[in-house]
Scaffold this active site. Structure first.
Site, PDB file in Angstrom:
ATOM      1  N   PRO A   1       0.811  -1.221   0.064  1.00  0.00           N
ATOM      2  CA  PRO A   1      -0.027  -0.159   0.038  1.00  0.00           C
ATOM      3  C   PRO A   1       1.024   1.268   0.136  1.00  0.00           C
ATOM      4  CG  PRO A   1       0.111  -1.038   2.179  1.00  0.00           C
ATOM      5  CD  PRO A   1       0.998  -1.854   1.293  1.00  0.00           C
TER       6      PRO A   1
ATOM      7  N   ASP B   1       5.769   2.555   2.024  1.00  0.00           N
ATOM      8  CA  ASP B   1       5.044   1.425   2.478  1.00  0.00           C
ATOM      9  C   ASP B   1       3.930   1.556   3.778  1.00  0.00           C
ATOM     10  OD1 ASP B   1       3.761  -1.016   3.355  1.00  0.00           O
ATOM     11  OD2 ASP B   1       5.628  -2.197   2.978  1.00  0.00           O
ATOM     12  N   HIS B   2       2.914   1.610   3.779  1.00  0.00           N
ATOM     13  CA  HIS B   2       1.863   2.379   4.763  1.00  0.00           C
ATOM     14  C   HIS B   2       1.850   1.158   6.000  1.00  0.00           C
ATOM     15  CE1 HIS B   2      -0.690   5.067   6.641  1.00  0.00           C
ATOM     16  NE2 HIS B   2      -1.476   5.610   5.533  1.00  0.00           N
ATOM     17  N   ARG B   3       2.448   0.138   5.816  1.00  0.00           N
ATOM     18  CA  ARG B   3       2.233  -1.085   6.708  1.00  0.00           C
ATOM     19  C   ARG B   3       3.394  -0.951   7.662  1.00  0.00           C
ATOM     20  NH1 ARG B   3       2.640  -6.113   2.755  1.00  0.00           N
ATOM     21  NH2 ARG B   3       4.511  -4.718   2.094  1.00  0.00           N
ATOM     22  N   VAL B   4       4.360   0.020   7.177  1.00  0.00           N
ATOM     23  CA  VAL B   4       5.548   0.270   7.955  1.00  0.00           C
ATOM     24  C   VAL B   4       5.845   1.647   8.546  1.00  0.00           C
ATOM     25  CG1 VAL B   4       7.891  -0.032   8.304  1.00  0.00           C
ATOM     26  CG2 VAL B   4       6.807  -1.684   6.680  1.00  0.00           C
TER      27      VAL B   4
END
Length: 418
Positions: A214, A390-393
């Protein structure tokens, strides 16, 4: 000594194309000497011989594609050379005996003929590697007019390209050569051109990146005036005449590393139900090649000075473009910097190289009207930087914190000298 096999030259490589042999059958080779050029899924690079000895066998011709681990040649020592010389003699003796016996019995020796026909048919056409045939079709080069420099006079891709540059072309004649998969490119006509191994993996990695990851993007415009002034000071001190001069890009790379040290949470990658925060800043630098992109890595970049980063970048980029990279030099990396400012690009958004957490896209420095502290309109220098995350990180606030630190360092370049 064992057979030499197709090496695994990258972490994702499953097969390789033997672009060119740098030694021919019968040549002596030393360990560490360049033996062949191999196209992997990431780059075309020179491969060094793993052994001392004589190249007694070549199993894969130029242009041949084989799986990692498949045999491609044989390098023999002195004892092995003697053994291989005796072997053909025994085989000839065995083949000679059956010929005499059938003759005495009145039987025709015809069974030996089929083994001779394929080579005779092969000699009726031009010897050329598959890659050379494809390139010849694309460039409109008649292989019959090209002098081959490969093993046994085989025409290589280099020969074809040299012939095309010299305009050694002729109308295509009807031959028994199999029809190439890619048609000749002619004015006003479209053509389907097969992907190279590098371009295939780039396409695959883009899907792996933009699909599952994402992405979100943060953009800043920094005041590049102080950077320009720093460069002018170095230039006036004679730095500009030095081939190893420090460039604006070197300042950007050093600042990107130092900002990651100040905001260590961005130096991370997604890992299932967790994230990995790296102790070292392994900086990837995007280098454009003729057929794609390679990202050499400066290991533990946080321990390197501005001058050391400048020297390493030049060395890595030079060797990447000249196919002298070692696999470990372009694998890994905790984040990447891609700079297209030198190519005239104002700003752009880059795609993250998984499993990294972000990538920086650097645009060119432009002159723009700005309002100074006295509310006067003056000429200023601005540079666009886009951070793909990376929106997860990385969340928006964390990315903004990193860019704030990056801006502070670039607008105060003296901090990068300590």
């Amino acid at each position: 000594m064992p057979e030499i096999q197709m090496p695994k030259l990258s972490d994702t490589m499953t097969e390789g194309t033997l672009v060119a042999w740098k030694k021919k059958k019968g040549d002596e080779v030393s360990a560490g000497e360049v033996l062949a050029e191999i196209e992997t899924d990431k780059a075309t690079m020179e491969w060094e011989s793993p052994e001392d000895g004589t190249l007694t066998e070549i199993y894969v011709e130029e242009g041949g594609k084989v799986n990692v681990g498949d045999k491609i040649g044989f390098i023999a020592g002195e004892g092995e050379e003697e053994a291989k010389e005796k072997e053909p003699k025994k085989e000839l003796e065995k083949k000679a005996a059956p010929k005499e016996k059938p003759a005495e019995a009145g039987v025709s020796p015809a069974p030996t003929q089929p083994t001779r026909l394929p080579p005779q048919r092969e000699e009726a056409r031009v010897k050329a590697s598959p890659v050379a045939r494809r390139i010849a079709a694309e460039l409109g080069v008649d292989l019959a007019d090209v002098k081959g420099t490969g093993p046994e006079g085989r025409v290589t891709e280099t020969d074809v390209r040299a012939a095309a540059k010299s305009k050694i072309t002729a109308p295509q004649k009807t031959t028994i050569v199999p029809k190439p998969s890619a048609p000749s490119i002619k004015a006003g006509e479209s053509a389907r051109i097969q992907f190279s191994s590098m371009r295939k993996i780039i396409a695959q990695r883009l899907v792996e990146s933009l699909g599952p990851i994402p992405h979100f993007y943060l953009n800043i415009d920094i005041d590049a005036g102080p950077l320009m002034e720093a460069r002018e000071e170095l230039k006036s001190a004679g730095e500009d005449a030095d081939p190893a001069k420090i460039t604006v890009n070197d300042f950007v790379l050093k600042a990107a590393v130092q900002a990651a040290v100040k905001v260590p949470r961005v130096n991370a990658s997604f890992d299932g139900d967790a994230f990995v925060q790296y102790a070292d800043v392994d900086l990837g630098i995007a280098v454009a090649l003729e057929d794609g992109l390679l990202t050499p890595v400066i290991r533990a970049a946080q321990t390197k000075s501005l001058r050391e980063i400048s020297e390493l970048v030049k060395d890595l980029a030079h060797r990447a473009r000249n196919k002298r990279m070692k696999p470990e030099e372009f694998q890994g990396g905790t984040f990447t910097v891609s700079n297209l400012g030198g190519m005239g690009i104002d700003s752009f958004s880059a795609v993250i190289n998984p499993p990294q957490g972000f990538i920086l896209a650097i645009g060119k420095i432009t002159k723009v009207p700005v309002v100074d502290d006295s509310d006067q309109i003056v000429v200023g220098h601005r540079m666009s930087i886009t951070m793909s995350c990376d929106h997860r990180v990385i969340d928006g606030a964390l990315g903004a914190e990193y860019l704030k630190e990056l801006r502070h360092l670039l607008e105060n370049p003296a901090l990068l000298l300590v």
